[in-house]
Design a protein around this motif. Sequence first.
Motif, PDB file in Angstrom:
ATOM      1  N   VAL A 185     -33.065 100.102 -36.016  1.00  0.00           N
ATOM      2  CA  VAL A 185     -34.073 100.020 -37.061  1.00  0.00           C
ATOM      3  C   VAL A 185     -35.318  99.416 -36.424  1.00  0.00           C
ATOM      4  N   GLN A 201     -35.110 104.291 -38.908  1.00  0.00           N
ATOM      5  CA  GLN A 201     -34.022 104.230 -37.933  1.00  0.00           C
ATOM      6  C   GLN A 201     -34.194 105.371 -36.937  1.00  0.00           C
ATOM      7  N   PRO A 228     -33.150 104.471 -42.891  1.00  0.00           N
ATOM      8  CA  PRO A 228     -31.953 103.773 -42.433  1.00  0.00           C
ATOM      9  C   PRO A 228     -30.723 104.158 -43.242  1.00  0.00           C
ATOM     10  N   ARG A 229     -29.620 104.360 -42.564  1.00  0.00           N
ATOM     11  CA  ARG A 229     -28.357 104.726 -43.198  1.00  0.00           C
ATOM     12  C   ARG A 229     -27.714 103.488 -43.807  1.00  0.00           C
ATOM     13  N   ALA A 252     -28.402 107.764 -46.660  1.00  0.00           N
ATOM     14  CA  ALA A 252     -29.498 106.817 -46.871  1.00  0.00           C
ATOM     15  C   ALA A 252     -29.755 106.720 -48.370  1.00  0.00           C
TER      16      ALA A 252
END
Length: 137
Positions: free
Chosen positions: A31, A57, A76-77, A107
Amino acid sequence: MRALILALALMPGAAAAGGLGAARTLPAGSVIAAADLTVIDTDRPGLTDPSAAIGMQTRITVYEGRPLHANMLRPPRLITRNQVVRLSFQRGALRIDTEGRALSDGAAGELIRVMNMGSRSTVSAQVMSDGTLEVIP
């Protein structure tokens, strides 16, 4: 973040710079923070706005000094494949909460497939910003 944008704009040569680059090698899945960005002088197109990269990310490893491109980044996941998650279904006053297993990464805001651990059935659910999943009827 505004301070970073201002600092990048006031840096010598910032007007001639080609864009943003990685200040260090960023492994896939990192990230991005403000400290991970630097202004680079390049004629190759890439991102120029730090706010477009901070908080995103990396999809792939980005090596130090390389320009950042939008296709290298993703939101970001919050959910990873095979993660056990809280699965919620709500319709009117009825609310059902159970455990599920994510069948893919996701996400915030994305629809993913989830297996209900109790019934072993597969449902579609939306990833919420707190990492929970809401079943889509």
